[in-house]
Design a protein around this motif. Structure first.
Motif, short mmCIF file in Angstrom:
data_model
loop_
_atom_site.label_atom_id
_atom_site.label_comp_id
_atom_site.label_asym_id
_atom_site.label_seq_id
_atom_site.Cartn_x
_atom_site.Cartn_y
_atom_site.Cartn_z
N UNK A 1 0.83 -1.21 0.00
CA UNK A 1 0.00 0.00 0.00
C UNK A 1 0.86 1.25 0.00
N UNK A 2 0.27 2.32 -0.47
CA UNK A 2 0.85 3.65 -0.32
C UNK A 2 0.40 4.20 1.04
N UNK A 3 1.33 4.80 1.76
CA UNK A 3 1.02 5.40 3.05
C UNK A 3 1.79 6.73 3.14
N UNK A 4 1.53 7.45 4.22
CA UNK A 4 2.26 8.68 4.52
C UNK A 4 2.87 8.52 5.90
N UNK A 5 4.15 8.81 6.02
CA UNK A 5 4.85 8.70 7.30
C UNK A 5 4.79 10.02 8.05
N UNK A 6 4.72 9.90 9.34
CA UNK A 6 4.63 11.06 10.22
C UNK A 6 5.65 10.86 11.34
N UNK A 7 6.47 11.87 11.60
CA UNK A 7 7.42 11.81 12.71
C UNK A 7 7.06 12.92 13.69
N UNK A 8 6.74 12.52 14.91
CA UNK A 8 6.39 13.45 15.97
C UNK A 8 7.54 13.52 16.96
N UNK A 9 7.74 14.67 17.57
CA UNK A 9 8.76 14.82 18.61
C UNK A 9 8.06 15.13 19.92
N UNK A 10 8.39 14.35 20.95
CA UNK A 10 7.74 14.54 22.24
C UNK A 10 8.72 14.31 23.38
N UNK A 11 8.27 14.64 24.59
CA UNK A 11 9.05 14.44 25.80
C UNK A 11 8.61 13.15 26.50
N UNK A 12 9.45 12.68 27.39
CA UNK A 12 9.13 11.45 28.12
C UNK A 12 7.78 11.53 28.86
N UNK A 13 7.48 12.64 29.57
CA UNK A 13 6.21 12.68 30.30
C UNK A 13 4.97 12.61 29.40
#
Length: 104
Positions: free
Chosen positions: A51-63
């Motif tokens: 399949x074709x998909x779209x990748x997403x990269x999120x940046x977050x903190x441990x809490x």
């Protein structure tokens, strides 16, 4: 300082944008990168799929990591979405502090 990249695949750009906007607005992620179209090959329910998909990269903190995972699952259309958390081992300390500040 403990921050994470959270890698998510979505069905299309609209879903990726909707998830990105929601989690950044809710301060669960400091920012999101939508990486565009990717081709995914995987096995689902005993069948080989492509399949074709779209990748997403999120940046977050441990809490915020656990809350972010839960929220992405709520917003996502897949029964079992790909959500992978990768610890950031090193980087620009100022940027890592910014991630923490945006997710407080």
């Amino acid at each position: 300082m403990e921050a994470y990249f959270v890698y998510v695949t979505t069905k299309d750009g609209d879903e990726a944008r909707a998830i990105a906007k929601a989690v950044v607005e809710e301060r669960l992620a400091a920012c999101a990168n939508i990486l565009g179209g990717i081709q995914s090959v995987y096995r689902w329910e005993g069948k080989l799929c492509e399949d074709s998909e779209v990748a997403l990269v999120l940046k977050t903190s441990h809490p915020r990591k656990a809350q972010l995972i839960d929220r992405v699952k709520q917003l996502h259309s897949y029964e079992v979405p790909c959500i992978l958390c990768l610890p950031i081992a090193d980087g620009n300390p100022g940027f890592i502090r910014w991630i923490e500040g945006q997710t407080d």
